[in-house]
Design an enzyme around this catalytic site. Structure first.
Site, PDB file in Angstrom:
ATOM      1  N   ASP A  17      -2.145   6.566   6.247  1.00 20.83           N
ATOM      2  CA  ASP A  17      -3.186   5.740   5.631  1.00 20.83           C
ATOM      3  C   ASP A  17      -3.617   4.690   6.666  1.00 20.83           C
ATOM      4  OD1 ASP A  17      -4.735   3.902   4.306  1.00 20.83           O
ATOM      5  OD2 ASP A  17      -3.273   3.458   2.725  1.00 20.83           O
TER       6      ASP A  17
ATOM      7  N   TRP B 212       0.820  -1.221   0.000  1.00 21.62           N
ATOM      8  CA  TRP B 212       0.000   0.000   0.000  1.00 21.62           C
ATOM      9  C   TRP B 212       0.839   1.249   0.000  1.00 21.62           C
ATOM     10  CZ3 TRP B 212      -4.266  -0.573  -2.219  1.00 21.62           C
ATOM     11  CH2 TRP B 212      -4.939  -1.789  -2.132  1.00 21.62           C
TER      12      TRP B 212
ATOM     13  N   LYS C 187     -13.163  -1.806   6.316  1.00 23.17           N
ATOM     14  CA  LYS C 187     -12.537  -2.759   7.251  1.00 23.17           C
ATOM     15  C   LYS C 187     -13.069  -2.530   8.665  1.00 23.17           C
ATOM     16  CE  LYS C 187      -8.894  -2.214   3.992  1.00 23.17           C
ATOM     17  NZ  LYS C 187      -8.951  -3.439   3.233  1.00 23.17           N
TER      18      LYS C 187
HETATM   19  N1  PMP Z   1      -4.576   1.414   1.824  1.00 24.50           N
HETATM   20  C1  PMP Z   1      -4.653   0.282   2.556  1.00 24.50           C
HETATM   21  C2  PMP Z   1      -3.769   0.139   3.751  1.00 24.50           C
HETATM   22  C3  PMP Z   1      -5.577  -0.714   2.206  1.00 24.50           C
HETATM   23  O1  PMP Z   1      -5.664  -1.832   2.922  1.00 24.50           O
HETATM   24  C4  PMP Z   1      -6.408  -0.518   1.078  1.00 24.50           C
HETATM   25  C5  PMP Z   1      -7.448  -1.524   0.660  1.00 24.50           C
HETATM   26  N2  PMP Z   1      -7.244  -2.813   0.943  1.00 24.50           N
HETATM   27  C6  PMP Z   1      -6.256   0.652   0.337  1.00 24.50           C
HETATM   28  C7  PMP Z   1      -5.354   1.600   0.743  1.00 24.50           C
HETATM   29  C8  PMP Z   1      -7.086   0.907  -0.881  1.00 24.50           C
HETATM   30  O2  PMP Z   1      -8.357   1.212  -0.466  1.00 24.50           O
HETATM   31  P1  PMP Z   1      -9.585   1.395  -1.452  1.00 24.50           P
HETATM   32  O3  PMP Z   1      -9.887   0.055  -2.001  1.00 24.50           O
HETATM   33  O4  PMP Z   1     -10.631   1.944  -0.541  1.00 24.50           O
HETATM   34  O5  PMP Z   1      -9.163   2.368  -2.497  1.00 24.50           O
END
Ligand code: PMP
Length: 357
Positions: A171, A101, A195
């Site tokens: 994040d 991420w 989540k």
């Molecule tokens: N950052 C993290 C730490 C994540 O776990 C996720 C999704 N699994 C995201 C960003 C991306 O999120 P989204 O699907 O809401 O764009």
């Protein structure tokens, strides 16, 4: 059979919240309609959203000099919105790279700025968090971005970096509300809802007021934090049903002792699972460094990957669902967010012991 859902997201929600939503589905509080049918500018819905914000502020201790924004586009859209809003005349930003991420956030930010990667866990396959004193920070960076919990790799910070005057951006998609945080240490916190908050489609941004208002030229209206801050997240139609469910989750958290109480259970759940892995004589193993193990996402592998399919199949048959690891790492991953009860982790650990035998 009791079902336990270990999905990384969209993920398990508190049963009580789903039951309340079910009861209120067709007639919210005598209004004669579902929340998803209400005008977002009507008194009823505006009350729901205002209450959700108040409860989140209370739960996280968010002070008045921070704006809470309810937006769409996922955490992924924030990967672009953050540089667009926070560069504020500067051309460089610091990013820490702790895994998948972080990498996505860095890739997107590179479209807008010169990115200085302060440190990376790449040398050990992102199984740890680089020590703070090894970070090569740029004193002139517009902000420093990091990912306190890497959902895929399963490494999590148990400390908050002290970046001095450089705004800290986090994040928190997969760890928000799982442990107390001192919001005043952050310039901006963001999280996709799917989540620990509610259904996919809602993203929460908590941003210090003084960081709003100086966007890159060409920034779309919908990506300018000012647009949402000045309009109470109602510049356009907000994701109303998602915000309603998030509000129910916030009330559930308050009823159950708030975030400090949640953290205690989360520590107990994670300990139970990691202990079982560590005590399996190598039948199961966890790739992450002891000190940086995530309380939310627990990746583990089996001694013989040929048994993965069997493990998942037998787990499924017992109602232990969605344990297959992320496609990029393989093995297993158990996500044990706030709404996963201790009994669910106990059931998983019992199964793991039996399967190993
Ligand atoms: N950052 C993290 C730490 C994540 O776990 C996720 C999704 N699994 C995201 C960003 C991306 O999120 P989204 O699907 O809401 O764009």
């Amino acid at each position: 059979m009791t079902i336990y859902n270990f999905s990384a997201g969209p993920a398990v929600l508190p049963k009580e919240v789903l039951q309340q939503a079910q009861v209120e589905m067709t007639d919210w509080h005598g209004s004669g309609m579902s929340v998803m049918e209400m005008s977002h500018r009507g008194k009823e819905y505006m009350g729901i959203q205002a209450q959700a914000e108040t409860d989140l502020r209370e739960l996280m201790g968010i002070s008045a000099n921070y704006k809470v924004l309810f937006v769409q586009g996922g955490a992924s859209q924030q990967f672009a919105a953050i540089p667009m809003n926070l560069l504020r005349g500067k051309t460089t930003a610091d990013y820490l790279n702790t895994g998948e991420w972080s990498k996505k956030a860095i890739g997107e930010a590179k479209k807008f700025a010169t990115i200085n990667v302060v440190a990376t866990g790449a040398d050990k396959n992102f199984s740890y968090i680089p020590a703070f004193d090894s970070w090569k920070r740029d004193a002139n960076a517009a902000y420093l971005h990091y990912t306190p919990n890497e959902t895929i790799g399963g490494v999590e910070f148990n400390w908050v970096p002290d970046t001095g005057g450089v705004p800290l951006v986090a994040d928190m998609s997969s760890c928000i509300l799982s442990r107390p945080v001192d919001v005043s240490k952050f310039g901006l916190i963001y999280a996709g809802a799917q989540k620990n908050i509610g259904p996919a489609g809602l993203t929460i941004v908590i941003v210090r007021e003084d960081l709003i208002g100086e966007v890159l030229p060409g920034t779309p209206t919908m990506m300018d934090y000012k647009t949402h801050a000045e309009n109470d997240s109602m510049y356009n139609t907000p994701p109303t049903y998602g915000i309603y469910i998030a509000g129910l989750v916030f009330q559930w958290l308050k009823k159950n002792g708030g975030i400090a109480a949640m953290e205690k259970v989360n520590i107990a759940k994670a300990k139970m699972l990691y202990d079982a892995i560590d005590a399996s004589n190598g039948f199961y193993s966890c790739p992450t460094a002891q000190s940086d193990r995530s309380r939310m996402n627990v990746p583990f592998t089996l001694k013989d990957a040929n048994m993965d399919g069997d493990f998942v199949k037998q787990a499924d048959a017992r109602g232990l669902l969605q344990l297959k690891g992320h496609r990029s790492v393989g093995g297993m991953r158990a996500s044990i967010y706030n709404a996963m009860p201790l009994a669910g982790v106990q059931a998983l650990v019992d199964f793991m012991k039996e399967f190993a035998k």
